[in-house]
Enzyme design. Structure first.
Site, PDB file in Angstrom:
ATOM      1  N   GLY A 166      -2.082  -6.464  -3.453  1.00  0.00           N
ATOM      2  CA  GLY A 166      -2.532  -7.228  -2.281  1.00  0.00           C
ATOM      3  C   GLY A 166      -1.554  -8.378  -2.050  1.00  0.00           C
ATOM      4  N   ARG A 211       2.414   3.079   7.960  1.00  0.00           N
ATOM      5  CA  ARG A 211       1.103   2.463   7.718  1.00  0.00           C
ATOM      6  C   ARG A 211       0.056   3.105   8.628  1.00  0.00           C
ATOM      7  NH1 ARG A 211      -1.142  -1.517   4.888  1.00  0.00           N
ATOM      8  NH2 ARG A 211      -2.230  -3.284   5.792  1.00  0.00           N
ATOM      9  N   ASN A 251      -5.366   1.050   0.005  1.00  0.00           N
ATOM     10  CA  ASN A 251      -5.955  -0.293  -0.011  1.00  0.00           C
ATOM     11  C   ASN A 251      -6.790  -0.434  -1.274  1.00  0.00           C
ATOM     12  OD1 ASN A 251      -6.177  -2.896   0.844  1.00  0.00           O
ATOM     13  ND2 ASN A 251      -8.027  -2.530   2.048  1.00  0.00           N
ATOM     14  N   THR A 302      -2.741  -0.168  -5.468  1.00  0.00           N
ATOM     15  CA  THR A 302      -1.657   0.330  -4.629  1.00  0.00           C
ATOM     16  C   THR A 302      -0.613   0.771  -5.628  1.00  0.00           C
ATOM     17  OG1 THR A 302      -2.239  -1.116  -2.809  1.00  0.00           O
ATOM     18  CG2 THR A 302       0.086  -0.552  -2.956  1.00  0.00           C
TER      19      THR A 302
HETATM   20  O1  DON Z   1      -1.256  -3.670   2.708  1.00  0.00           O
HETATM   21  C1  DON Z   1      -1.731  -4.494   1.946  1.00  0.00           C
HETATM   22  O2  DON Z   1      -1.319  -5.622   1.824  1.00  0.00           O
HETATM   23  C2  DON Z   1      -2.888  -4.072   1.061  1.00  0.00           C
HETATM   24  N1  DON Z   1      -3.628  -3.035   1.701  1.00  0.00           N
HETATM   25  C3  DON Z   1      -2.346  -3.653  -0.259  1.00  0.00           C
HETATM   26  C4  DON Z   1      -3.449  -3.404  -1.227  1.00  0.00           C
HETATM   27  C5  DON Z   1      -3.060  -3.571  -2.615  1.00  0.00           C
HETATM   28  O3  DON Z   1      -1.938  -3.818  -2.948  1.00  0.00           O
HETATM   29  C6  DON Z   1      -4.161  -3.426  -3.571  1.00  0.00           C
HETATM   30  N2  DON Z   1      -3.704  -3.656  -4.883  1.00  0.00           N
HETATM   31  N3  DON Z   1      -4.116  -4.460  -5.597  1.00  0.00           N
END
Ligand code: DON
Length: 560
Positions: free
Chosen positions: A464, A103, A391, A371
């Site tokens: 997310g 990350r 993100n 993502t």
């Molecule tokens: O790490 C995370 O939880 C977010 N940055 C992930 C972002 C994500 O999955 C966007 N998709 N809808």
């Protein structure tokens, strides 16, 4: 008429449910899941998946296959998998289990007040200040260094070919790119246009000549070619031109981290879950355990009562998420999710008749599929689950000038302004405040399922915080209800993340009767297009690899 009775272990609540048959979701169909024997990959792009399968055919193992898949994704799907992002990978190989955390981390110039003091309220989402130090190149290198079998340079064939000679852009490429290009500077835009001002449309060929040069350097020199020298200089100057403060030192100091997975025993399986800095594993582990305590499997699948209880489980399991942060900077109260006591407390707040009311109101977050996830499994019980992200789509909307590398906006996953929701509507805590070198709290949940120390399932998703509930629901549908991978993935899903107090349900998948009855139980409802995009593989009873991708997003599955 169906009459079911449940006995809740801890609270001794006796519940009766009548007429649950009248609350089915809107019917829809499934595909036959894809089956193979030696190797299977499921992910978002045909070219990337096929490149991984070919790498395995050429004598590679699952890690080689995964690295070559990820390198092609960086070319074909830069909106969510460019080299300027980060991710997590869970690996189970030769009976060994590990997690690689690659990350992004916060640049040295950042601090807890960084975004409070920033001139623009969007500084953590758009432009140079939103960018965390990228982790994907070092992550792929490290994964291969430790577990790869083929020579590093052999993993680049397809990525180099598609970046130099071009690939046909997909409908999703066009959709995501046309939506975001207006927010980009002319220098960033030029990497995406095929002529003076035109974006390629679906089916047209797109090359990535600048990225091709970066990939060639990366093939030759490994991560030094990205984190030092010409590419690093290009990143730093492009970020600076967009108002950011990342330095050459920030890049040079970046390292991925090997971590121990979280384990949870569930339904006769050993689940291998993503630990902090992801919140995913802890929330999923608690949620699955609550399904057992509530004896949810006795509740009719996809009935009103099942969806109500799933929503209550999600709510409670998410309720402590804000206590988490990067373990290098913060002591995570793991037992709040894992101890018998905490789980009993969650259980006490769950009633079969009415929704628990979360005592606060907040704006409702936007949806955003930004993502990606792919899974790899072979016939020997080895498996890998990798989730990659910038993100937001195209992250910060900054693409580096000379090497065409799209850069993340992962800094928005931190507690940038205490008390205020981030772009996913998450209220974040003190443990996740911005600190130099720290990794923002994530929801990404690549997951493996083991039996007798062999991997029998690999899955994960973008979305997310919805990732967590997407993966949770597919695990429940496969491991408890024994649906095949395709059926399990395509089931209608719901999402609740505690705050805001809203139960999100998928459009066109629930009858008005179901929705009315959920409202009568006290749920505040909001329609959305999809709860995560899950891609997964399992070993089925025939001992075949069985895989599927989600109809909610672009996808492909292949193997032999
Ligand atoms: O790490 C995370 O939880 C977010 N940055 C992930 C972002 C994500 O999955 C966007 N998709 N809808």
């Amino acid at each position: 008429m169906i009459f079911t009775a449940y006995f809740f272990s801890a609270t001794s609540v006796f519940i009766t449910t009548f007429f649950s048959f009248s609350f089915y979701f809107t019917p829809h169909s499934y595909a036959v899941p894809f089956e193979s024997q030696k190797i299977m990959i499921t992910g978002p792009s045909q070219l990337a998946v096929e490149s991984g399968v070919q790498t395995f055919k050429n004598g590679g193992n699952i890690v080689d296959a995964a690295v070559s898949t990820a390198l092609v994704l960086a070319v074909t799907s830069p909106y969510f998998a460019a080299l300027g992002g980060g991710g997590f990978a869970l690996v189970h190989i030769d009976s060994q289990s590990e997690v690689l955390d690659f990350r992004e981390h916060a640049p040295a110039k950042t601090h807890p007040q960084y975004y409070i003091q920033a001139a623009s309220p969007k500084a953590s989402r758009l432009g140079g200040k939103a960018i965390g130090v990228p982790g994907i190149p070092y992550g792929l290198w490290e994964l291969h260094r430790k577990y790869g079998k083929l020579k590093w340079h052999k993993l680049f064939n397809s990525a180099l070919k598609y970046s130099k000679k071009g690939f046909r852009v997909s409908g999703e490429w066009y959709k995501h790119t046309s939506k975001n290009i207006e927010k980009m500077s002319p220098a960033s835009k030029k990497h995406l246009l095929i002529s003076q001002a035109a974006l390629p449309k679906p089916g047209q060929i797109q090359t990535q000549k600048a990225l091709f040069k970066a990939l060639k350097l990366f093939r030759k020199k490994g991560p030094k070619a990205f984190y030092e020298g010409r590419v690093a200089e290009d990143l730093v100057s492009s970020i600076s031109a967009a108002g950011g403060e990342m330095s050459l030192e920030d890049l040079k100091n970046y390292r991925p981290k090997w971590r121990k997975p979280l384990y949870e025993n569930f339904a006769g399986y050993k689940l291998m879950l993503m630990p902090p800095p992801s919140s995913g594993g802890l929330v999923i582990g608690a949620a699955l355990n609550l399904t057992q305590r509530l004896q949810l499997k006795k509740t009719e699948a996809r009935s009103l009562n099942e969806y109500h209880l799933l929503a209550e489980i999600m709510k409670q399991s998410f309720s402590k998420r804000h206590l988490l942060g990067d373990p290098a900077f913060h002591i995570n109260p793991i037992s709040e999710f894992t101890s018998d006591d905490s789980r009993k407390k969650f259980l006490k707040k769950i009633s079969s008749t009415k929704a628990f009311i979360v005592p606060s109101s907040m704006p409702i977050p936007q949806e955003s599929p930004e993502t990606t996830h792919f899974s790899v499994m072979d016939s020997k019980g080895n498996a890998l689950a990798m989730t990659l992200t910038l993100n937001g789509n195209y992250g910060s909307k900054v693409i580096s000038k000379k090497y065409g590398i799209a850069l993340n906006n992962q800094m928005d996953d931190f507690t940038t302004r205490p008390g205020q929701p981030n772009m996913f509507g998450l209220i974040q805590g003190k443990g996740n405040e911005v600190q130099a070198g720290k990794r923002p709290l994530s929801s990404m949940s690549p997951t493996l399922v083991l039996k007798n120390n062999k991997a029998v399932m690999s899955l994960g998703a973008p979305g997310g915080p919805r990732i967590i509930n997407g993966v949770f629901q597919v695990l429940y549908r496969t491991l408890v209800q024994d649906l095949n991978m395709d059926e399990a993935i395509q089931q209608p899903r719901i999402h609740h993340q505690y705050l805001p107090n809203v139960l999100f349900y998928e459009k066109n998948k629930f009858t008005p009767e179901t929705l009315n009855s959920l409202m009568k139980k006290g749920h505040k409802l909001k329609e959305i297009h999809g709860v995560a995009i899950v891609n997964g593989i399992r070993l089925n009873k025939k001992e075949f690899l069985e895989g599927a991708f989600d109809h909610r997003g672009e996808g492909y599955v292949s193997g032999y």
